[in-house]
Design a protein around this motif. Sequence first.
Motif, PDB file in Angstrom:
ATOM      1  N   LYS A 240      -0.466  17.553   3.708  1.00 43.55           N
ATOM      2  CA  LYS A 240       0.018  16.696   3.586  1.00 43.55           C
ATOM      3  C   LYS A 240       1.076  16.400   4.639  1.00 43.55           C
ATOM      4  CE  LYS A 240       4.304  13.550   1.645  1.00 43.55           C
ATOM      5  NZ  LYS A 240       5.233  13.750   1.303  1.00 43.55           N
ATOM      6  N   ASN A 241       1.778  16.605   5.793  1.00 42.17           N
ATOM      7  CA  ASN A 241       2.393  16.431   7.234  1.00 42.17           C
ATOM      8  C   ASN A 241       0.676  16.212   7.760  1.00 42.17           C
ATOM      9  OD1 ASN A 241       5.273  16.831   6.053  1.00 42.17           O
ATOM     10  ND2 ASN A 241       4.754  18.808   7.258  1.00 42.17           N
ATOM     11  N   THR A 242       0.306  16.371   7.964  1.00 37.59           N
ATOM     12  CA  THR A 242      -1.123  16.478   9.092  1.00 37.59           C
ATOM     13  C   THR A 242      -1.918  15.229   8.550  1.00 37.59           C
ATOM     14  OG1 THR A 242      -2.642  17.823   7.729  1.00 37.59           O
ATOM     15  CG2 THR A 242      -0.654  18.330   9.972  1.00 37.59           C
ATOM     16  N   ASN A 243      -1.895  14.141   7.532  1.00 35.02           N
ATOM     17  CA  ASN A 243      -2.567  13.438   6.794  1.00 35.02           C
ATOM     18  C   ASN A 243      -2.764  11.991   7.705  1.00 35.02           C
ATOM     19  OD1 ASN A 243      -3.406  11.464   5.307  1.00 35.02           O
ATOM     20  ND2 ASN A 243      -3.264  11.922   3.248  1.00 35.02           N
ATOM     21  N   PRO A 244      -3.151  11.354   8.346  1.00 31.85           N
ATOM     22  CA  PRO A 244      -3.096  10.648   8.509  1.00 31.85           C
ATOM     23  C   PRO A 244      -2.253   9.482   7.698  1.00 31.85           C
ATOM     24  CG  PRO A 244      -5.113  11.374   9.131  1.00 31.85           C
ATOM     25  CD  PRO A 244      -4.496  11.927   8.366  1.00 31.85           C
ATOM     26  N   TYR A 245      -2.108   9.386   6.505  1.00 31.50           N
ATOM     27  CA  TYR A 245      -1.872   8.312   5.080  1.00 31.50           C
ATOM     28  C   TYR A 245      -0.288   8.234   5.409  1.00 31.50           C
ATOM     29  CZ  TYR A 245      -0.230   5.924   1.192  1.00 31.50           C
ATOM     30  OH  TYR A 245      -0.651   4.753   0.324  1.00 31.50           O
TER      31      TYR A 245
ATOM     32  N   GLU B 188     -10.498   0.746  -1.523  1.00 36.37           N
ATOM     33  CA  GLU B 188      -9.048   1.179  -2.303  1.00 36.37           C
ATOM     34  C   GLU B 188      -7.891   2.834  -1.009  1.00 36.37           C
ATOM     35  OE1 GLU B 188      -9.336   2.994  -6.372  1.00 36.37           O
ATOM     36  OE2 GLU B 188      -9.908   0.787  -7.213  1.00 36.37           O
ATOM     37  N   ALA B 189      -8.886   3.081  -0.671  1.00 35.06           N
ATOM     38  CA  ALA B 189      -7.638   4.152  -0.031  1.00 35.06           C
ATOM     39  C   ALA B 189      -7.266   3.461   1.712  1.00 35.06           C
ATOM     40  CB  ALA B 189      -8.610   5.512   0.270  1.00 35.06           C
ATOM     41  N   ASN B 190      -8.525   2.719   1.722  1.00 38.41           N
ATOM     42  CA  ASN B 190      -8.324   1.483   3.314  1.00 38.41           C
ATOM     43  C   ASN B 190      -6.691   0.739   3.135  1.00 38.41           C
ATOM     44  OD1 ASN B 190      -9.917   2.220   5.609  1.00 38.41           O
ATOM     45  ND2 ASN B 190     -10.972   2.957   3.827  1.00 38.41           N
ATOM     46  N   GLU B 191      -7.407  -0.362   1.689  1.00 40.10           N
ATOM     47  CA  GLU B 191      -6.699  -0.977   0.919  1.00 40.10           C
ATOM     48  C   GLU B 191      -5.272  -0.659   0.811  1.00 40.10           C
ATOM     49  OE1 GLU B 191      -9.613  -3.577  -1.370  1.00 40.10           O
ATOM     50  OE2 GLU B 191      -8.872  -2.641  -2.235  1.00 40.10           O
ATOM     51  N   ASN B 192      -4.599   0.595   0.582  1.00 47.01           N
ATOM     52  CA  ASN B 192      -3.305   1.083   0.031  1.00 47.01           C
ATOM     53  C   ASN B 192      -2.930   1.880   1.415  1.00 47.01           C
ATOM     54  OD1 ASN B 192      -3.238   0.824  -2.988  1.00 47.01           O
ATOM     55  ND2 ASN B 192      -4.985   3.008  -3.161  1.00 47.01           N
ATOM     56  N   PHE B 193      -4.046   2.369   2.420  1.00 53.41           N
ATOM     57  CA  PHE B 193      -3.714   2.723   3.724  1.00 53.41           C
ATOM     58  C   PHE B 193      -2.447   1.090   4.520  1.00 53.41           C
ATOM     59  CE2 PHE B 193      -4.730   4.783   8.044  1.00 53.41           C
ATOM     60  CZ  PHE B 193      -2.854   4.567   8.246  1.00 53.41           C
ATOM     61  N   SER B 194      -3.482   0.074   4.208  1.00 58.01           N
ATOM     62  CA  SER B 194      -3.188  -1.269   5.022  1.00 58.01           C
ATOM     63  C   SER B 194      -2.094  -1.371   4.425  1.00 58.01           C
ATOM     64  CB  SER B 194      -4.318  -2.608   5.210  1.00 58.01           C
ATOM     65  OG  SER B 194      -5.814  -1.958   5.232  1.00 58.01           O
ATOM     66  N   LYS B 195      -1.699  -1.764   3.128  1.00 54.73           N
ATOM     67  CA  LYS B 195      -0.612  -1.831   2.323  1.00 54.73           C
ATOM     68  C   LYS B 195       0.854  -1.189   2.750  1.00 54.73           C
ATOM     69  CE  LYS B 195      -2.531  -3.890  -1.363  1.00 54.73           C
ATOM     70  NZ  LYS B 195      -2.560  -3.817  -3.321  1.00 54.73           N
ATOM     71  N   ARG B 196       0.763   0.135   3.189  1.00 54.66           N
ATOM     72  CA  ARG B 196       1.825   1.304   3.788  1.00 54.66           C
ATOM     73  C   ARG B 196       1.898   0.646   4.929  1.00 54.66           C
ATOM     74  NH1 ARG B 196       4.112   5.530   2.864  1.00 54.66           N
ATOM     75  NH2 ARG B 196       4.490   6.674   4.450  1.00 54.66           N
ATOM     76  N   LEU B 197       1.024   0.591   6.138  1.00 57.33           N
ATOM     77  CA  LEU B 197       1.184   0.186   7.614  1.00 57.33           C
ATOM     78  C   LEU B 197       2.028  -0.811   7.663  1.00 57.33           C
ATOM     79  CD1 LEU B 197      -1.986   0.886   8.885  1.00 57.33           C
ATOM     80  CD2 LEU B 197      -0.190   2.571   9.336  1.00 57.33           C
ATOM     81  N   GLU B 198       1.417  -2.081   6.502  1.00 61.31           N
ATOM     82  CA  GLU B 198       2.119  -3.334   6.556  1.00 61.31           C
ATOM     83  C   GLU B 198       4.145  -2.956   6.298  1.00 61.31           C
ATOM     84  OE1 GLU B 198      -0.192  -5.506   4.080  1.00 61.31           O
ATOM     85  OE2 GLU B 198      -1.512  -6.170   5.957  1.00 61.31           O
ATOM     86  N   LYS B 199       4.049  -2.332   5.213  1.00 58.65           N
ATOM     87  CA  LYS B 199       5.518  -1.986   4.565  1.00 58.65           C
ATOM     88  C   LYS B 199       6.742  -1.281   5.595  1.00 58.65           C
ATOM     89  CE  LYS B 199       7.824   0.660   1.145  1.00 58.65           C
ATOM     90  NZ  LYS B 199       7.677   1.659   0.300  1.00 58.65           N
ATOM     91  N   HIS B 200       5.879  -0.934   6.295  1.00 58.42           N
ATOM     92  CA  HIS B 200       6.773   0.227   7.202  1.00 58.42           C
ATOM     93  C   HIS B 200       6.401  -1.339   8.943  1.00 58.42           C
ATOM     94  CE1 HIS B 200       8.220   3.873   5.093  1.00 58.42           C
ATOM     95  NE2 HIS B 200       6.503   3.503   4.625  1.00 58.42           N
TER      96      HIS B 200
ATOM     97  N   LEU C   4      -4.791   1.043  16.275  1.00 59.85           N
ATOM     98  CA  LEU C   4      -5.540   1.484  15.436  1.00 59.85           C
ATOM     99  C   LEU C   4      -5.934   0.057  14.779  1.00 59.85           C
ATOM    100  CD1 LEU C   4      -5.857   2.899  12.383  1.00 59.85           C
ATOM    101  CD2 LEU C   4      -3.972   2.860  12.151  1.00 59.85           C
ATOM    102  N   GLN C   5      -7.751   0.315  13.866  1.00 55.05           N
ATOM    103  CA  GLN C   5      -8.048  -0.891  13.778  1.00 55.05           C
ATOM    104  C   GLN C   5      -9.221   0.350  12.717  1.00 55.05           C
ATOM    105  OE1 GLN C   5     -12.467  -1.315  15.879  1.00 55.05           O
ATOM    106  NE2 GLN C   5     -11.529  -3.790  15.085  1.00 55.05           N
ATOM    107  N   LEU C   6      -8.749  -0.551  11.239  1.00 51.11           N
ATOM    108  CA  LEU C   6      -9.242   0.265   9.821  1.00 51.11           C
ATOM    109  C   LEU C   6     -10.403  -1.322   9.564  1.00 51.11           C
ATOM    110  CD1 LEU C   6      -6.401   1.027   7.945  1.00 51.11           C
ATOM    111  CD2 LEU C   6      -7.756   2.399   9.404  1.00 51.11           C
ATOM    112  N   ILE C   7     -11.658  -0.727   9.339  1.00 49.44           N
ATOM    113  CA  ILE C   7     -12.724  -1.709   9.003  1.00 49.44           C
ATOM    114  C   ILE C   7     -13.094  -1.004   7.681  1.00 49.44           C
ATOM    115  CG2 ILE C   7     -15.170  -1.652   9.546  1.00 49.44           C
ATOM    116  CD1 ILE C   7     -14.181  -2.316  12.254  1.00 49.44           C
ATOM    117  N   TRP C   8     -13.675  -1.658   6.700  1.00 47.53           N
ATOM    118  CA  TRP C   8     -14.558  -1.287   5.554  1.00 47.53           C
ATOM    119  C   TRP C   8     -14.676  -2.809   4.770  1.00 47.53           C
ATOM    120  CZ3 TRP C   8      -8.795  -1.953   6.115  1.00 47.53           C
ATOM    121  CH2 TRP C   8      -8.913  -2.668   4.630  1.00 47.53           C
ATOM    122  N   GLY C   9     -15.613  -2.416   3.727  1.00 44.49           N
ATOM    123  CA  GLY C   9     -16.672  -3.060   3.449  1.00 44.49           C
ATOM    124  C   GLY C   9     -15.779  -3.484   1.916  1.00 44.49           C
ATOM    125  N   ASP C  10     -16.574  -5.441   1.742  1.00 49.43           N
ATOM    126  CA  ASP C  10     -16.188  -5.164   0.219  1.00 49.43           C
ATOM    127  C   ASP C  10     -16.940  -4.255  -0.428  1.00 49.43           C
ATOM    128  OD1 ASP C  10     -18.220  -6.892   0.382  1.00 49.43           O
ATOM    129  OD2 ASP C  10     -17.720  -8.196   0.755  1.00 49.43           O
TER     130      ASP C  10
END
Length: 287
Positions: A202-207, A235-247, A221-227
């Motif tokens: 968990k501690n080494t997980n980029p999320y 879903e993981a990239n969407e959730n990671f993006s939301k987490r970054l925005e939240k913080h 950091l740049q995140l790219i994924w397809g629709d």
Amino acid sequence: MKIFLALLIIASTTACTTFQPSALDYGSVELDTKRTPLNYGVYTPPNWDASERLPVILFLHGGGGSHLSFERYRGHLELDRLITAGEIGRAVVVFPNGDNGFWENWADGSRHYRDWVIDTLLPQVQRQYRTLECPTHCHLVGISMGGFGALRFAHFKPDTFESVSAISAPIFTKPNERPSLLLRILIPFKRIFGDVGSTNVKNTNPYYSWVENRLDKKMRLQLIWGDDDHTGIREANENFSKRLEKHKIDFSSLVYQGGHKWKYWVPTIKEVMSFSLQNSNPIETQP
């Protein structure tokens, strides 16, 4: 479980074996801890010569791919076109072969992909092609499994790179989720990562680490994924993006039209290169 299913698809992907590479410079590095050499390819831009010192981009392939994948899917031609048209900057791009090893230093000690690439291959390429210094002019890019690897490289080597671009990367967003028995049989998770549910993983997980270690202070950091990407990856990239925005952590994102294939990834090269090289400029010197 969706992210583990995506990982299974990634790891089981196979490529055509009739391809004959010729456009990139190909070589290998002998390693004391690896039975076979570490193969790699190097892209140099049109009309490159030794008097030109350029940024270097480390490009990690996806599952089922190799150091040949970028040329196989004609990515080098897209780079040539964009550079010749003046739409992107010039750079040396390195493509190591990571097998299906998830670009990890395996927990069981049998493989050391991260160390092999960063500590052995990258310095050799920098000397041979006289690239500009790290971290200011060194960048990470990865596709699929390679995107996962790029994010992990960024965690473990935050002082080596100026930016990281993860394209269609699987990202673990549930630290206690364990793969099914079938997946543990097909992919040696424990040999690679150790106990998937452990605190260390968990501690080494980029999320988590990107937020908790504030890696945005070290690199962009740049995140790219397809629709139409694999559901777990999208879903993981969407959730990671939301987490970054939240913080309130700065990052760049792009959602392209299409799925989890090279024909959709190649058109993103312009955005990836522009992001990577926005703070790097080539230098002309005497050979």
